[in-house]
Design an enzyme around this catalytic site. Structure first.
Site, PDB file in Angstrom:
ATOM      1  N   GLU A   5     -25.291   2.035 -55.020  1.00 12.23           N
ATOM      2  CA  GLU A   5     -26.206   3.048 -55.553  1.00 12.23           C
ATOM      3  C   GLU A   5     -26.439   2.793 -57.054  1.00 12.23           C
ATOM      4  OE1 GLU A   5     -24.451   6.719 -54.077  1.00 12.23           O
ATOM      5  OE2 GLU A   5     -24.507   5.950 -52.031  1.00 12.23           O
ATOM      6  N   GLU A   8     -28.640  13.319 -54.669  1.00 11.27           N
ATOM      7  CA  GLU A   8     -29.039  12.123 -53.936  1.00 11.27           C
ATOM      8  C   GLU A   8     -30.434  11.793 -54.446  1.00 11.27           C
ATOM      9  OE1 GLU A   8     -27.226  10.412 -51.951  1.00 11.27           O
ATOM     10  OE2 GLU A   8     -25.768  11.758 -51.039  1.00 11.27           O
TER      11      GLU A   8
HETATM   12  O1  0X9 Z   1     -21.733  10.821 -47.853  1.00  8.24           O
HETATM   13  C1  0X9 Z   1     -21.647  10.916 -49.102  1.00  8.24           C
HETATM   14  O2  0X9 Z   1     -20.618  10.661 -49.719  1.00  8.24           O
HETATM   15  C2  0X9 Z   1     -22.875  11.350 -49.898  1.00  8.24           C
HETATM   16  N1  0X9 Z   1     -24.063  10.675 -49.431  1.00  8.24           N
HETATM   17  S1  0X9 Z   1     -24.276   9.077 -49.746  1.00  8.24           S
HETATM   18  O3  0X9 Z   1     -25.458   8.631 -49.031  1.00  8.24           O
HETATM   19  N2  0X9 Z   1     -24.584   8.864 -51.283  1.00  8.24           N
HETATM   20  O4  0X9 Z   1     -23.100   8.394 -49.371  1.00  8.24           O
HETATM   21  C3  0X9 Z   1     -23.068  12.840 -49.703  1.00  8.24           C
HETATM   22  C4  0X9 Z   1     -21.936  13.651 -50.205  1.00  8.24           C
HETATM   23  C5  0X9 Z   1     -22.147  15.102 -49.990  1.00  8.24           C
HETATM   24  N3  0X9 Z   1     -21.359  15.612 -48.922  1.00  8.24           N
HETATM   25  C6  0X9 Z   1     -21.844  15.989 -47.706  1.00  8.24           C
HETATM   26  N4  0X9 Z   1     -23.097  15.862 -47.413  1.00  8.24           N
HETATM   27  N5  0X9 Z   1     -21.035  16.533 -46.839  1.00  8.24           N
HETATM   28 ZN    ZN Z   2     -23.304   7.870 -52.493  1.00  9.31          ZN
END
Ligand code: 0X9
Ligand code: ZN
Length: 439
Positions: free
Chosen positions: A201, A395
């Protein structure tokens, strides 16, 4: 109406400062100049190093058995289960999710009764060489910019390491606070911006770093000065430099997410955003070390998350925190690890109000994290549970895969940085007392 008014007001305050941005004679660094390199594909900010960039036959990619899957899943509970089976969910659409999975996970997903609609080997991905993305800062370049900033603004800044990574890189924090230097405690309200928990990212590093450049370049503009003179601001542009460097080391992106720990069994990496001690590894994480969502052998097993933990715990003055991720254009707030809404309704009001305002500046969609999927052990849940910090995950751009996914190109940097400077300034504007939003 209120939101629109605030948005216009903030734009009016911020835009003139933002537009100025000429070379700062003190630093030799210029926000505009850094951005102008965005359009240049062969600049001195080449990423990765030129000698590495010509490696065409990337054997490590051949050895990478992950595929890009499209799997039928209708709700957040199915998505949570898929994460647990080892699917690294990247996109969610009506009825399906898309993401990465290793061969062993693909078998488990099928055995778990999920329908796989499409499967493409990661090795068949056709991406630009990172030289086309030369405007992005690799780790060495990031540290160089931080050092130049600290040298050019000695009255306002301190630069220090909050810990070392698995491979021994320093995790740098730039502090903007003219009254308290280095790691000295502060009675001022604190705001923390951090980025790049997830290796691929890279845009997140740009947003955090260029916000620091912009804020210092405009440090004498009243809108910036009032925060510099009253708050304790920290910017940590890359929490996972090992992973980020690994992702670009061959000159061809490797779609790497985790850090670079060597796991029992020989696979690499722990998902740092599953490794915090907040209902650690209960949901939406994998216990399989080779999975992209591997939560690690125990909470805070990783030096990178321990560095953030110790940094936050040593600073009870922190009130707000923003951790930048990509992609999907969302603004996420706790709980991430529970499908229930926050129990404390006053806090929820503050989170929701801030999220809506952030949305006004960025166009991103505000929602509770777990509406996406339930995933425990992330930064924001931990920061809120430990210290009631108003902690958000952004995000950022693009919205979807078609916009370039994790690698949207250098062309998006300027707009994303500009939008996010406004959001970051808004966060500073409430850091003195976030509860004013609930009164
Ligand atoms: O999955 C993650 O760690 C985050 N998305 S990513 O695509 N950047 O990997 C989101 C973290 C937020 N937590 C939840 N959506 N439960
Ligand atoms: Zn991430």
């Amino acid at each position: 109406m209120k939101k629109t008014l605030f948005f216009l007001l903030a734009c009016a305050l911020i835009s003139p400062v933002f537009a100025e941005g000429e070379r700062n004679p003190e630093s030799g660094l210029s926000f505009r100049q850094l951005l102008s390199r965005v359009a240049v594909s062969n600049s001195s900010l080449a990423l990765p190093e030129p000698e590495a960039a010509v490696v065409k036959d990337d054997l490590s990619l051949l050895a990478d058995d992950r595929s890009w899957l499209t799997v039928a899943a209708s709700d957040k509970y199915q998505r949570t289960r898929l994460l647990e089976l080892g699917l690294d969910i990247v996109e969610i659409e009506k009825g399906v999710v898309r993401g990465f999975a290793r061969e062993s996970a693909v078998r488990e997903i099928s055995a778990g009764g999920f329908r796989i609609d499409d499967k493409v080997s990661i090795y068949n991905f056709d991406k630009d060489f990172p030289l086309a993305d030369a405007a992005y800062h690799n780790f060495g370049e990031t540290v160089e910019v931080l050092k130049q900033l600290a040298a050019a603004h000695p009255d306002e800044t301190s630069l220090f390491s909050i810990g070392r990574t698995v491979e021994g890189r320093e995790i740098w924090a730039l502090r903007i606070n003219p009254a308290e230097k280095g790691t000295a405690p502060s009675a001022r309200p604190g705001a923390v911006f951090m980025a790049n928990h997830h290796a691929r990212e890279h845009l997140t590093n740009e947003v955090a770093l260029l916000f620091a450049v912009w804020l210092l370049e405009n440090k004498n503009a009243p809108e910036a000065r009032k925060y510099i003179d009253t708050l304790d601001i920290h910017i940590i542009p890359t929490v996972n430099p090992d992973g980020a460097e690994y992702d670009i080391a061959t000159g061809k992106y490797r779609w790497w997410r985790k850090n670079r720990s060597v796991n029992a069994g020989g696979s690499y990496g722990v998902d740092l955003n599953r490794n915090y001690d907040a209902r650690w590894c209960e949901a939406g994480s994998s216990t399989n070390p080779s999975a992209d969502t591997y939560c690690g052998p125990y909470a805070f097993s990783e030096p990178e998350t321990r560095a953030i933990r110790d940094f936050v715990l040593a600073r009870p003055n922190i009130k707000t925190l923003l951790t930048y991720h990509t992609y999907s254009e969302l603004i996420l707030y706790p709980w991430a690890g529970s499908a229930e809404p926050l129990e404390n309704k006053t806090d929820l009001k503050v989170f929701e109000t801030m999220a809506k305002a952030f949305a006004g500046f960025t166009g991103y969609v505000p929602q509770q994290s777990s509406d996406l999927y339930v995933a425990t052990g992330d930064t924001t849940d931990w920061a809120y549970m430990q210290r009631r910090i108003f902690a958000f995950t952004f995000e950022m751009t693009p919205k979807r895969w078609g916009g370039g996914g994790f690698y949207p190109g250098a062309g998006v940097i300027e707009k994303v940085v500009g939008d996010n400077i406004k959001a970051a300034m808004y966060m500073l504007s409430v850091t003195d007392d976030p509860y004013k939003l609930a009164r």
